[in-house]
Structure formats: structure tokens, C-alpha cells
Design a protein around this motif. Structure first.
Motif, PDB file in Angstrom:
ATOM      1  N   VAL A 126      42.853  38.629  47.653  1.00  0.00           N
ATOM      2  CA  VAL A 126      43.142  38.816  49.074  1.00  0.00           C
ATOM      3  C   VAL A 126      42.228  38.009  50.003  1.00  0.00           C
ATOM      4  O   VAL A 126      42.473  37.957  51.201  1.00  0.00           O
ATOM      5  N   CYS A 127      41.208  37.370  49.451  1.00  0.00           N
ATOM      6  CA  CYS A 127      40.315  36.524  50.245  1.00  0.00           C
ATOM      7  C   CYS A 127      41.147  35.447  50.945  1.00  0.00           C
ATOM      8  O   CYS A 127      41.930  34.743  50.302  1.00  0.00           O
ATOM      9  N   PRO A 128      41.025  35.306  52.272  1.00  0.00           N
ATOM     10  CA  PRO A 128      41.830  34.304  52.983  1.00  0.00           C
ATOM     11  C   PRO A 128      41.666  32.883  52.458  1.00  0.00           C
ATOM     12  O   PRO A 128      42.644  32.124  52.423  1.00  0.00           O
ATOM     13  N   VAL A 129      40.475  32.500  52.026  1.00  0.00           N
ATOM     14  CA  VAL A 129      40.300  31.148  51.494  1.00  0.00           C
ATOM     15  C   VAL A 129      40.990  31.020  50.140  1.00  0.00           C
ATOM     16  O   VAL A 129      41.610  30.002  49.849  1.00  0.00           O
ATOM     17  N   SER A 130      40.931  32.069  49.305  1.00  0.00           N
ATOM     18  CA  SER A 130      41.669  32.042  48.038  1.00  0.00           C
ATOM     19  C   SER A 130      43.158  31.829  48.297  1.00  0.00           C
ATOM     20  O   SER A 130      43.816  31.070  47.584  1.00  0.00           O
ATOM     21  N   LYS A 131      43.676  32.497  49.299  1.00  0.00           N
ATOM     22  CA  LYS A 131      45.102  32.419  49.590  1.00  0.00           C
ATOM     23  C   LYS A 131      45.537  31.015  50.010  1.00  0.00           C
ATOM     24  O   LYS A 131      46.640  30.598  49.708  1.00  0.00           O
ATOM     25  N   VAL A 132      44.666  30.291  50.705  1.00  0.00           N
ATOM     26  CA  VAL A 132      45.060  28.991  51.225  1.00  0.00           C
ATOM     27  C   VAL A 132      44.943  27.882  50.176  1.00  0.00           C
ATOM     28  O   VAL A 132      45.582  26.840  50.290  1.00  0.00           O
ATOM     29  N   LEU A 133      44.178  28.123  49.137  1.00  0.00           N
ATOM     30  CA  LEU A 133      43.962  27.104  48.109  1.00  0.00           C
ATOM     31  C   LEU A 133      44.995  27.233  47.001  1.00  0.00           C
ATOM     32  O   LEU A 133      45.316  28.324  46.552  1.00  0.00           O
ATOM     33  N   ASN A 134      45.509  26.096  46.528  1.00  0.00           N
ATOM     34  CA  ASN A 134      46.493  26.101  45.456  1.00  0.00           C
ATOM     35  C   ASN A 134      45.876  25.839  44.088  1.00  0.00           C
ATOM     36  O   ASN A 134      46.574  25.812  43.097  1.00  0.00           O
ATOM     37  N   ALA A 135      44.579  25.642  44.021  1.00  0.00           N
ATOM     38  CA  ALA A 135      43.908  25.380  42.751  1.00  0.00           C
ATOM     39  C   ALA A 135      43.795  26.674  41.944  1.00  0.00           C
ATOM     40  O   ALA A 135      43.846  27.772  42.492  1.00  0.00           O
ATOM     41  N   GLU A 136      43.640  26.524  40.653  1.00  0.00           N
ATOM     42  CA  GLU A 136      43.322  27.678  39.811  1.00  0.00           C
ATOM     43  C   GLU A 136      41.958  28.200  40.252  1.00  0.00           C
ATOM     44  O   GLU A 136      41.022  27.436  40.444  1.00  0.00           O
ATOM     45  N   ILE A 137      41.868  29.515  40.426  1.00  0.00           N
ATOM     46  CA  ILE A 137      40.607  30.119  40.853  1.00  0.00           C
ATOM     47  C   ILE A 137      40.163  31.087  39.765  1.00  0.00           C
ATOM     48  O   ILE A 137      40.806  32.105  39.525  1.00  0.00           O
ATOM     49  N   ALA A 138      39.088  30.722  39.073  1.00  0.00           N
ATOM     50  CA  ALA A 138      38.531  31.566  38.023  1.00  0.00           C
ATOM     51  C   ALA A 138      37.407  32.404  38.611  1.00  0.00           C
ATOM     52  O   ALA A 138      36.739  31.982  39.551  1.00  0.00           O
ATOM     53  N   LEU A 139      37.178  33.583  38.058  1.00  0.00           N
ATOM     54  CA  LEU A 139      36.138  34.474  38.541  1.00  0.00           C
ATOM     55  C   LEU A 139      35.380  35.072  37.376  1.00  0.00           C
ATOM     56  O   LEU A 139      35.973  35.651  36.470  1.00  0.00           O
ATOM     57  N   LYS A 140      34.049  34.927  37.400  1.00  0.00           N
ATOM     58  CA  LYS A 140      33.161  35.573  36.425  1.00  0.00           C
ATOM     59  C   LYS A 140      32.345  36.593  37.195  1.00  0.00           C
ATOM     60  O   LYS A 140      31.761  36.280  38.223  1.00  0.00           O
ATOM     61  N   VAL A 141      32.293  37.846  36.693  1.00  0.00           N
ATOM     62  CA  VAL A 141      31.642  38.930  37.407  1.00  0.00           C
ATOM     63  C   VAL A 141      30.525  39.520  36.549  1.00  0.00           C
ATOM     64  O   VAL A 141      30.727  39.810  35.375  1.00  0.00           O
ATOM     65  N   THR A 142      29.346  39.714  37.143  1.00  0.00           N
ATOM     66  CA  THR A 142      28.222  40.362  36.474  1.00  0.00           C
ATOM     67  C   THR A 142      27.676  41.437  37.402  1.00  0.00           C
ATOM     68  O   THR A 142      27.364  41.154  38.561  1.00  0.00           O
ATOM     69  N   LEU A 143      27.569  42.663  36.905  1.00  0.00           N
ATOM     70  CA  LEU A 143      26.962  43.757  37.660  1.00  0.00           C
ATOM     71  C   LEU A 143      25.565  43.969  37.126  1.00  0.00           C
ATOM     72  O   LEU A 143      25.386  44.275  35.950  1.00  0.00           O
ATOM     73  N   LYS A 144      24.570  43.799  37.969  1.00  0.00           N
ATOM     74  CA  LYS A 144      23.161  43.860  37.548  1.00  0.00           C
ATOM     75  C   LYS A 144      22.759  45.235  37.026  1.00  0.00           C
ATOM     76  O   LYS A 144      21.996  45.349  36.096  1.00  0.00           O
ATOM     77  N   ASN A 145      23.242  46.288  37.651  1.00  0.00           N
ATOM     78  CA  ASN A 145      22.752  47.622  37.319  1.00  0.00           C
ATOM     79  C   ASN A 145      23.613  48.348  36.290  1.00  0.00           C
ATOM     80  O   ASN A 145      23.504  49.560  36.148  1.00  0.00           O
ATOM     81  N   ALA A 146      24.438  47.635  35.552  1.00  0.00           N
ATOM     82  CA  ALA A 146      25.318  48.284  34.558  1.00  0.00           C
ATOM     83  C   ALA A 146      24.630  48.367  33.214  1.00  0.00           C
ATOM     84  O   ALA A 146      23.805  47.606  32.842  1.00  0.00           O
ATOM     85  N   GLU A 195      33.597  48.586  35.243  1.00  0.00           N
ATOM     86  CA  GLU A 195      35.061  48.436  35.308  1.00  0.00           C
ATOM     87  C   GLU A 195      35.549  48.470  36.752  1.00  0.00           C
ATOM     88  O   GLU A 195      36.378  47.653  37.166  1.00  0.00           O
ATOM     89  N   GLN A 196      35.023  49.403  37.545  1.00  0.00           N
ATOM     90  CA  GLN A 196      35.435  49.491  38.941  1.00  0.00           C
ATOM     91  C   GLN A 196      34.989  48.250  39.724  1.00  0.00           C
ATOM     92  O   GLN A 196      35.723  47.727  40.560  1.00  0.00           O
ATOM     93  N   PHE A 197      33.782  47.755  39.421  1.00  0.00           N
ATOM     94  CA  PHE A 197      33.290  46.544  40.079  1.00  0.00           C
ATOM     95  C   PHE A 197      34.196  45.365  39.751  1.00  0.00           C
ATOM     96  O   PHE A 197      34.559  44.579  40.639  1.00  0.00           O
ATOM     97  N   GLN A 198      34.592  45.238  38.481  1.00  0.00           N
ATOM     98  CA  GLN A 198      35.517  44.168  38.067  1.00  0.00           C
ATOM     99  C   GLN A 198      36.831  44.250  38.841  1.00  0.00           C
ATOM    100  O   GLN A 198      37.339  43.251  39.344  1.00  0.00           O
ATOM    101  N   GLN A 199      37.388  45.460  38.930  1.00  0.00           N
ATOM    102  CA  GLN A 199      38.678  45.647  39.602  1.00  0.00           C
ATOM    103  C   GLN A 199      38.602  45.263  41.074  1.00  0.00           C
ATOM    104  O   GLN A 199      39.469  44.544  41.594  1.00  0.00           O
ATOM    105  N   ILE A 200      37.560  45.722  41.752  1.00  0.00           N
ATOM    106  CA  ILE A 200      37.421  45.432  43.172  1.00  0.00           C
ATOM    107  C   ILE A 200      37.154  43.939  43.388  1.00  0.00           C
ATOM    108  O   ILE A 200      37.693  43.325  44.304  1.00  0.00           O
ATOM    109  N   ALA A 201      36.355  43.328  42.513  1.00  0.00           N
ATOM    110  CA  ALA A 201      36.069  41.898  42.629  1.00  0.00           C
ATOM    111  C   ALA A 201      37.345  41.070  42.453  1.00  0.00           C
ATOM    112  O   ALA A 201      37.586  40.110  43.202  1.00  0.00           O
TER     113      ALA A 201
END
Length: 141
Positions: A121-141, A109-115
Motif C-alpha cells: 500500500v506504500c504510495p511509492v510501491s504503487k507507482v513503480l512497476n519494478a519487482e519489489i522484494a522485501l526482507k524483514v528482520t525483527l530485532k527483538n524476536a 509473524e505479525q511484523f512480517q504481515q504488517i510489513a
């Protein structure tokens, strides 16, 4: 912190039959070829703007996430980020980031939140106007 970075492109010929090169100030890309075929078809060696945007976004996001993890007293063993840039009807419509991380002592849960914060806040995310999807996997969970 304030800085500038430079890149350049040169193109010769028509949009479909022409060819170009892309270079970066660091010379990591130095007259790297690109063309209609490298952008819209497969089979020719070279790059294209969409994969360069994907690489820039994946790299920026991974570094931003590393900083945020450090602020929360975690250090990633690895952060592997893939970026898929979707192009449709003359526009980049979506960027999907696929994150797989190995971060000792963090819960999923904490990894998801931080990701997700890193995505925002990623500068490249901020400059792009496209939809940005994110899939997160934590190996050691």
C-alpha cells in the motif's frame, strides 16, 4: 489528503560528457550534481535517479509501516530500511527493501504481515512497476 510536490533537473551537454543538477521544492536538494559518472560509475560526488528512487521508496515504506503498526497498537522504536535499486539493460528491474525493525511486544509473524501490507500500500510501491522484494528482520524476536 491531497498535495503536490515539485522537483526539477537541469542538464547541459551530451549524455556521457554532460552534467546536470537536481533540486527539490523543499531545497533539501539544491542544484545537487549528477552526471553519467555518478549514475553509471563510481568516484564522483553527486547523486543519480536510481538512488533518489531508492531513498524515496525506503522513506515512504518506513512511514507507511509506522502508520500500519500504529493502527495495530504497536509503536516502533526503530525502523531501518535500505533500498537497493537494480538497473539492467536500460531499465530498473528490481527494488529490494531490507527492513530491520525494533518493535516492542510484536511477534515475528505479525511484523512480517504488517510489513508486507506496507509494501503493497506504500504510495511509492504503487507507482513503480519494478519487482519489489522485501526482507524483514525483527530485532527483538
Amino acid at each position: 489528503m491531497k498535495f503536490t510536490r515539485k522537483a526539477s533537473a537541469a542538464w547541459k551537454g551530451t549524455g556521457k560528457e554532460g552534467k546536470g543538477t537536481i533540486s527539490t521544492g523543499s531545497k533539501v536538494l539544491d542544484k545537487t550534481p549528477y552526471s553519467f559518472r555518478t549514475r553509471f560509475e563510481d568516484g564522483e560526488k553527486g547523486t543519480n535517479p536510481e538512488e533518489l528512487i531508492g531513498a524515496a521508496h525506503a522513506g515512504c515504506f518506513a512511514m507507511q509501516l509506522s502508520f500500519l503498526l500504529n493502527e495495530a497498537n504497536f509503536t516502533a522504536t526503530t525502523l531501518d530500511v535500505g533500498a537497493t535499486v537494480s538497473f539492467e539493460d536500460g531499465a530498473i528491474t528490481k527494488i529490494s527493501l531490507n527492513l530491520e525493525g525494533d518493535v516492542p511486544n510484536i511477534d515475528a509473524e505479525q511484523f512480517q504481515q504488517i510489513a508486507h501490507k506496507a509494501k503493497e500500500v506504500c504510495p511509492v510501491s504503487k507507482v513503480l512497476n519494478a519487482e519489489i522484494a522485501l526482507k524483514v528482520t525483527l530485532k527483538n524476536a
